[in-house]
Design an enzyme around this catalytic site. Structure first.
Site, short mmCIF file in Angstrom:
data_model
loop_
_atom_site.label_atom_id
_atom_site.label_comp_id
_atom_site.label_asym_id
_atom_site.label_seq_id
_atom_site.Cartn_x
_atom_site.Cartn_y
_atom_site.Cartn_z
N CYS A 50 0.82 -1.21 0.00
CA CYS A 50 0.00 0.00 0.00
C CYS A 50 0.85 1.26 0.00
CB CYS A 50 -0.91 0.02 1.23
SG CYS A 50 -2.26 -1.17 1.14
N ASN A 51 2.03 1.20 0.59
CA ASN A 51 2.82 2.42 0.72
C ASN A 51 4.25 2.28 0.22
OD1 ASN A 51 3.99 0.97 2.89
ND2 ASN A 51 2.47 1.82 4.29
N ARG A 52 4.51 1.32 -0.68
CA ARG A 52 5.84 1.23 -1.28
C ARG A 52 5.79 0.45 -2.58
NH1 ARG A 52 9.59 0.41 1.94
NH2 ARG A 52 8.33 0.43 3.84
N GLN A 120 3.69 -9.90 2.79
CA GLN A 120 3.85 -9.27 1.49
C GLN A 120 5.20 -9.60 0.86
OE1 GLN A 120 3.09 -5.44 3.18
NE2 GLN A 120 0.97 -5.37 2.47
N GLY A 192 -13.52 -6.07 -0.76
CA GLY A 192 -12.29 -6.74 -1.17
C GLY A 192 -12.09 -7.99 -0.34
N MET A 196 -5.07 -7.80 2.76
CA MET A 196 -5.38 -6.68 3.65
C MET A 196 -6.85 -6.71 4.07
SD MET A 196 -4.14 -3.96 5.19
CE MET A 196 -2.74 -3.21 4.34
#
Length: 569
Positions: A50-52, A120, A192, A196
């Site tokens: 989500c952030n990389r 992940q 979803g 996550m």
């Protein structure tokens, strides 16, 4: 070892750029294939969360590798290279290993210590193995990163330094209320069914929500997640799966919504959210997106001009609305002559700010000017004499719908946070909230673990680099012994088996003793930083065939391939 990583994360890029640069699973696969097809890289792996977004590769040229990997990231993300470049970071060799291990331990996460990154990393390695782009280096790196991350969580209290992104997001929604108390009895909608979303559903179930509804484009995955929730022994939550077409209706029932899909567009528009809370906040909220845009434009527009005041020497167009022309906003950067004029004008203005006892006249004027000048000299500006009046802000109703958007790019329209009765927390607001989060003392211990593991990994890789050369040297020595024994038998055809065996053993012992000290020492030297050149020196000194060394390396890689193909542990 020539490990290179090029990437961007929440630490280097704004959420808006990360959002645009996000990669679907198909795009990640294509990126891997193009990476190993590029000239500088022989291996590739993508870590996208989500952030990389990070691209790992084994390259033979640093500068060419950086240029190629940066170009590939830009091409596959759809963000222009010139726009993307300022946000990219580059790590090479030991620094790249240190970065990966720090990521695996949660030190580089938005919420320090969160453990989901391990899953992940595992998924990233599995994808690289499936596409056959992970060779020895990246397999070793990712496998070791998983072990280092597990060690950090088992040997330290890094879990106490932060929570998972889901837990942290729920805490932000709860606004200081314990999550269990806040969530108890609420109805939750999870959009979803990926990793996550699954974590979100499980977390909500454990916190005591009354119902979890899962909406997903693939019904089978939603049904599977529902079975996991209802068959678990740790919760008694009611759960059911619905198609994505039912989301608008479920919004009218839900108290909490968590969305994390791989969609490239918005899943929940402001209009959909407004319809979901209609009738639940007293009066039905009306969403006027044009009005929202006008409000944003007003907030970003330059300040309106301040009405003129007779005789004031200051350029009033620079004064913020509501602030006195006597204030610091009016006189910042004023030259000395204008400062004196301003002081004289202020002293004689209709609003007398001087103490009555100080009197009037030239002496008093000079005193006022002197005070203004002294203040400007001391702090570089004139202090405010009058503050703007407080503006009454209409009180928003209590939230009836809580939205947690964990998707990148975002699933929920950012305009939804303006709606009455709605509280929205997304990746951007989580980044802001966690910026000043306290870090536990255990973080220092994890950093020491990372440093030790980086040194050990580097030593192992350097030692492994010279092993094929040492094996090739010993193979050459064995061939020399075999050749000399064959010549001896030609000269002494009557040599019996007993003496032949004794002579052969003696020659082998001599060769082994001569090679023992150099090969042991060269392995020790090669394991030290900067020791990779010893393999080249050994090949040169003994005139070893490079193809022989390469064949040994290929044989070792083939032996390890079966174990690696079983997947990450």
């Amino acid at each position: 070892m020539s490990l290179l990583v090029v990437g961007l994360s929440h630490r280097s890029a704004p959420v808006s750029v990360l959002e645009r640069a996000s990669l679907s699973v198909e795009a990640q696969t294509k990126l891997l294939q193009d990476t190993v097809a590029a000239e500088p890289a022989s291996e590739g792996a993508v870590l996208a969360t989500c952030n990389r977004i990070e691209l790992y590769a084994d390259v033979d040229k640093f500068h060419a590798g950086v240029a190629e990997l940066s170009t590939l990231l830009a091409q596959h993300s759809g963000v222009g290279l010139e726009e993307l470049t300022p946000y990219l970071y580059v790590h090479y060799e030991d620094r790249a290993v240190h970065h990966m291990f720090s990521v695996a331990c949660g030190l580089d996460s938005m919420v320090v210590g969160e453990g989901q990154i391990l899953g992940q990393i595992k998924d990233s390695l599995a994808r690289a193995q499936e596409t056959h782009t992970a060779g020895r280096l990246l397999n070793d790196l990712f496998q070791q990163a998983l072990r280092v991350g597990k060690r950090a969580h088992s040997e330290t209290g890094i879990d106490r330094a932060g929570q998972s992104l889901v837990t942290f997001g729920l805490e932000q929604l709860a606004l200081g209320t314990p999550v269990e108390s806040w969530a108890r009895g609420k109805k939750a909608l999870v959009i979803g069914a990926g990793s996550m979303s699954s974590l979100s559903a499980a977390t909500l179930a454990r916190t005591g929500v009354a119902e979890v509804v899962v909406a997903n484009r693939t019904p089978d995955r939603a049904e599977r997640l529902v079975r996991i929730l209802t068959e678990g022994d740790d919760t008694d939550v009611t759960a059911r799966a619905v198609p994505m077409t039912s989301v608008p209706f479920e919004l009218t029932r839900a108290d909490v919504v968590v969305s994390c899909t791989g969609a490239t567009g918005l899943v929940l528009t402001a209009d959909m959210v407004a319809a979901g809370v209609e009738g639940r906040v007293g009066t039905a909220p009306v969403v006027d997106l044009d009005a929202v845009a006008e409000e944003d434009a007003r907030e970003s527009a330059p300040p309106a001009q301040t009405p003129a005041e007779d005789g004031c020497p200051v350029d009033l167009s620079t004064v913020r609305p509501g602030f006195s022309v006597m204030g610091e906003a009016a006189v910042a950067g004023m030259d000395a002559a204008t400062l004196e004029q301003h002081g004289a004008w202020a002293a004689g203005s209709a609003v007398d700010r001087r103490d009555a006892a100080r009197g009037t006249g030239p002496e008093a004027d000079a005193e006022v000017i002197g005070a203004l000048a002294a203040a400007a000299s001391a702090i570089g500006r004139i202090p405010e004499r009058r503050r703007p009046e407080a503006v009454d802000v209409p009180q928003r109703p209590e939230p009836v719908l809580f939205l947690l958007d964990l998707a990148m790019p975002r699933d929920v329209d950012a305009a939804a946070h303006r709606l009455p009765g709605v509280r929205l927390v997304d990746i951007e607001s989580l980044a802001e909230a966690s910026a000043d989060a306290p870090m536990a003392a255990d973080v220092d211990q994890v950093r020491r673990i990372v440093s030790d593991e980086v040194a050990a990994f580097g030593a192992a890789q350097r030692a492994a680099h010279i092993t094929p050369t040492v094996v090739a040297l010993r193979t050459m020595a064995a061939d020399v012994v075999a050749g000399e024994m064959a010549r001896l038998e030609g000269r002494l055809p009557g040599l019996d088996d007993k003496h032949r065996a004794e002579i052969t053993q003696t020659v082998r012992r001599v060769v082994d003793k001569l090679l023992h000290a150099p090969t042991v020492r060269v392995k020790q030297l090669a394991a030290e930083p900067g020791g990779t050149g010893y393999a080249d020196a050994l090949r040169t000194l003994f005139d070893l065939d490079p193809e022989t060394v390469a064949s040994v390396s290929r044989a070792e890689e083939s032996t390890e391939k079966n174990a690696e193909n079983r997947g990450p542990g």
